[in-house]
Write a protein that holds these residues in place. Structure first.
Motif, short mmCIF file in Angstrom:
data_model
loop_
_atom_site.label_atom_id
_atom_site.label_comp_id
_atom_site.label_asym_id
_atom_site.label_seq_id
_atom_site.Cartn_x
_atom_site.Cartn_y
_atom_site.Cartn_z
N UNK A 1 0.82 -1.21 0.00
CA UNK A 1 0.00 0.00 0.00
C UNK A 1 0.86 1.26 0.00
N UNK B 1 0.45 5.73 -0.32
CA UNK B 1 -0.51 6.82 -0.24
C UNK B 1 -0.38 7.68 -1.49
N UNK C 1 6.77 8.33 2.75
CA UNK C 1 6.20 7.13 3.35
C UNK C 1 6.73 5.87 2.65
N UNK D 1 10.25 5.00 3.78
CA UNK D 1 10.27 4.33 5.08
C UNK D 1 9.80 2.89 4.96
N UNK D 2 8.71 2.69 4.23
CA UNK D 2 8.14 1.33 4.13
C UNK D 2 9.11 0.36 3.44
N UNK E 1 11.38 -1.68 5.83
CA UNK E 1 10.73 -2.49 6.86
C UNK E 1 11.57 -3.69 7.31
N UNK F 1 -2.17 4.16 9.62
CA UNK F 1 -2.33 2.76 9.26
C UNK F 1 -1.24 2.22 8.34
N UNK F 2 -0.45 3.12 7.71
CA UNK F 2 0.61 2.64 6.83
C UNK F 2 1.97 2.60 7.52
N UNK F 3 1.98 2.71 8.85
CA UNK F 3 3.24 2.57 9.59
C UNK F 3 3.79 1.16 9.41
N UNK F 4 5.11 1.03 9.51
CA UNK F 4 5.72 -0.30 9.45
C UNK F 4 5.36 -1.01 10.75
N UNK G 1 2.25 -2.65 10.76
CA UNK G 1 0.81 -2.88 10.64
C UNK G 1 0.58 -3.73 9.40
N UNK H 1 10.05 8.16 14.45
CA UNK H 1 10.58 8.88 13.29
C UNK H 1 11.01 7.94 12.16
N UNK H 2 11.14 6.64 12.47
CA UNK H 2 11.50 5.68 11.43
C UNK H 2 10.26 5.09 10.76
N UNK H 3 9.10 5.64 11.13
CA UNK H 3 7.87 5.15 10.52
C UNK H 3 7.42 3.82 11.08
N UNK H 4 7.95 3.47 12.27
CA UNK H 4 7.58 2.19 12.87
C UNK H 4 6.52 2.37 13.95
#
Lengths: 276, 470
Positions: free
Chosen positions: A226, A228, A252, A255-256, A259, B253-256, B258, B354-357
């Motif tokens: 996903x 955005x 975003x 960052x993703x 993971x 909801x798009x955080x790492x 989830x 800050x790391x999107x986690x």
């Protein structure tokens, strides 16, 4: 098994080309679409946008950079060997139309994905201006192929070893200043696509980018891919992989893509230790 | 045994031997061990062999339950599985995952006063015995008809259609998008509830009967339905599942950290991420794990999290215990293993660094109001009751939407307003000639056995069409 019929190393062995027998996919695939490949029983599913297809020979061509365990494993496969699983074609094809003048901007292995799209835009009757870049001359790929399908080709290197000394975005600005451009297609590393989109937004030129987020099935089932876009969540596998660059949340996405960094390192190190 | 009915009532239901909750919550081995022959015969002796068996009415595929139980009672284990196969091509699966308490066992006469016959456990025993001993006869196929059927999707609906039609003499080819057959049985249901080896062996049994299996083929992309007909198929069954995960549409909801339940379970089950790095697919393990939703899939996710080493695994559900949609046995197993339940709690947003986690979730307390369209009491927000829950992994298990990949590429298929295929309830016929559909792509997310029931009806209708016409 999907057999490799041709194999080339590029960029001093950091990038590998595989032409693979996959007649059903070759028959259907269009520029911009991707496949998911898995080398063996324990392998992971890796999405790769196709660099070329030959429906007559029944082959598809993939070009990938060796960045981790899976791609290092792919690199060990020789002609005559192959992949256990290939699924595709997936994603929406690029919408190819005559917009007058189109600019194709590619960086790194993104050039491999850009090439069939550039050819498609040329065949659709566009004047095509291409800008391709790499860190250094010895790792630049597909220059001749890009030249063959472009009316104008600009080459950039970060270190100045060849062509323009600097980033593709700098040349893009000059091109946009001099020409009335109907469409920009930018494919490469996320930061490159982000800055290409930023520039074209100022010029008000429609821009397509091709995203390659982490995914599993490639058919809309997992939702791992996903992204955005315009404030809304989209699935790159079924809604993309191409999106309007002016609407993508690149930060975003960056960052993703991180993971599994730590896991990937562990997996890659294990693989290298085993090989050594 | 019929001469001593009073003795039967006295035998208690044979308990299912299981792994200790504490031990099993940390491994992926199957939870119940299954009956041994002695317990199976003892349990089979409890069956009253009713003349008009209510249990069979309760079974969506109408297995001859007293018939196969009677064979177990006589020690004819190999024959008992053949009896089941007449009606059910996936007995080892059904014995494990069917909600028997709502179906066959729910109708069992001796269940009125005591505990019903453990039909599911017996079905599982017969199937496992056949698989392990190799002592079983494949059912005989009817004379070849020369007709060809394409089955799209190798989940429970598709496998049932394939099994039924191959027996009736048709040629059957199953198309599967993934690199392994089984659909939800393989990517969705965890190893500890349904070992994958069992699914593959049931599929292998179908292949032995002549069913062809084509993996890595996405119908709608690799091949279209039109092309299947052009290739010479006489009928097509669509059993592709629901397959588009629903998200909550809340901030963060798009955080790492989830995952949709589909992604989490697919990584663990299909890709074997629980054996990373032996297998290459990674998975975020999570120390404090929250699963949103309380269906069977949510229980599978919360229990998987424990096995992947979570310190705590919590189910967060916006309604109360009464409304939990999961099977009672799944909730019971989850609780035994230490899954915590937070009822009447809704997610408001996710928090990250800050790391999107992911680092936490803001929840809101709910109260139960008036009944809604589903007849369940509607959860109503309690204003100002927001609170924070720490978590580094959140799994969204709130159902699925219809995947448009196949339906968009197929002309003449009528869809309902949610994008599911409209199919006749009794036959599975769609609005397009020679195309049938069944399972989750028709009903939305449901159970394995309901999909199999739909497959059975469609198979009967397809057979009828192939011999008589639309």
């Amino acid at each position: 098994m999907f057999k490799i019929v041709r194999r080339e190393e590029m960029s001093g062995g950091t990038v590998v080309l595989n032409e693979i027998e996959a007649p059903l996919i070759a028959r259907k695939a269009k520029p911009g679409q991707f496949v998911i490949i898995k080398a063996n029983e324990t392998g992971e599913r890796v999405p790769l946008t196709m660099a070329d297809t030959d429906p007559v020979k029944g082959t598809i061509t993939l070009i990938y950079m060796v960045v981790g365990k899976s791609t290092a494993l792919f690199k060990t496969l020789k002609v005559g060997e192959g992949y256990q699983d290939i699924i595709g074609p997936l994603g929406k094809p690029t919408h190819l139309e005559n917009v007058g003048t189109a600019v194709c901007v590619g960086g790194g292995t993104g050039i491999a994905v850009l090439h069939p799209i550039t050819r498609g835009l040329k065949q659709a009757g566009n004047k095509v201006i291409s800008i391709i870049g790499a860190r250094s001359k010895n790792i630049l790929i597909l220059e001749d192929q890009m030249r063959a399908v472009s009316d104008e080709l600009h080459v950039c290197t970060d270190d100045g070893s060849y062509g323009h000394h600097g980033f593709v975005t700098e040349v893009l600005k000059t091109v946009l200043d001099k020409n009335k451009v109907g469409l920009v297609v930018g494919i490469g590393p996320v930061p490159m696509m982000k800055f290409v989109s930023k520039i074209t937004k100022d010029y008000g030129v429609k821009t397509l980018v091709s995203l390659n987020p982490i995914m599993i099935d490639g058919t809309g089932m997992c939702g791992g891919c996903r992204v955005t876009v315009g404030g809304k969540t989209q699935f790159a596998c079924v809604d993309g992989p191409e999106f309007d660059g002016h609407l993508v949340d690149f930060d975003e996405l960056t960052l993703r893509l991180q993971a599994y960094c730590e896991d990937e390192k562990e997996c890659y190190n294990n693989f290298c230790t085993l090989k050594a | 045994m019929a001469e001593k009915p009073e003795k039967k009532e006295k035998t208690p239901r044979q308990p299912m031997p299981e792994q200790e909750p504490k031990a099993r919550a940390r491994n992926f081995e199957e939870v119940p061990y299954g009956y041994g022959p002695e317990a199976a015969v003892k349990e089979a002796e409890r069956c009253l062999q009713c003349k008009n068996p209510a249990c069979v009415d309760g079974c969506p595929v109408a297995v001859d339950i007293p018939g196969f139980i009677n064979l177990i009672k006589q020690g004819e284990f190999a024959r008992s599985i053949s009896k089941i196969w007449e009606k059910n091509s996936l007995p080892a699966v059904c014995g494990r995952v069917c909600p028997q308490e709502m179906q066959c066992e729910g109708r069992c006469i001796i269940g009125k006063k005591g505990e019903p016959v453990a039909i599911g456990n017996l079905e599982r025993f017969a199937a496992d015995f056949a698989r392990k001993s190799g002592e079983c006869e494949l059912p005989t196929l009817a004379q070849p008809t020369g007709k060809r059927v394409a089955v799209v999707g190798s989940g429970p609906a598709g496998l049932t259609v394939a099994g039924d039609l191959i027996l009736k003499g048709h040629q059957v080819t199953i198309y599967e998008a993934f690199h392994k057959p089984g659909g939800v049985l393989v990517y969705g249901i965890p190893e500890f509830r349904l070992p994958k080896e069992i699914v593959f062996s049931e599929v292998a049994a179908l292949e032995n009967m002549g069913v062809k299996l084509e993996l890595n083929q996405v119908i709608g992309r690799t091949i279209t339905v039109e092309e299947l007909f052009a290739e010479g198929f006489d009928a097509v069954f669509l059993g592709v599942g629901a397959g588009l995960p629903r998200f909550l549409n809340v901030p963060g909801e798009n955080l790492i950290g989830i995952y949709s339940a589909n992604e989490y379970l697919t990584r663990s089950n299909l890709m074997k991420a629980y054996r990373f790095p032996e297998y290459d697919t990674p998975i975020i393990k999570g120390r404090k794990v929250i699963t949103l939703g309380a269906g069977n899939v949510a229980m599978d996710a919360a229990r998987t999290a424990l096995r992947l080493g979570a310190e705590s695994s919590s189910i967060v559900y916006r309604r109360s215990r009464e409304e939990v949609p999961a099977r009672a046995a799944e909730v019971h197993h989850a609780e035994e293993e230490g899954v915590q339940f937070h009822f009447l709690t809704a997610p408001v947003k996710f928090l990250g660094n800050e790391k999107g986690r992911l680092t936490g979730m803001v929840g809101l307390k709910m109260a139960l109001g008036e009944p809604d369209d589903s007849g369940r009491r509607r959860p109503v927000e309690i204003k100002g009751s927001e609170f924070e829950m720490e978590c580094d992994l959140a799994i969204i298990a709130v159902g699925a939407n219809a995947n448009p990949l196949l339906t968009r590429s197929t002309e003449g298929l009528q869809l309902n307003k949610w994008g599911y295929i409209v199919a006749d309830e009794a036959t599975g016929k769609t609005s397009r000639k020679a195309v049938w559909a069944g399972g989750d792509i028709v009903t939305g997310s449901a159970t394995v056995i309901l999909a199999m029931g739909a497959g059975r009806k469609a198979a009967d209708s397809i057979h009828d069409y192939l011999v008589r016409g639309w």
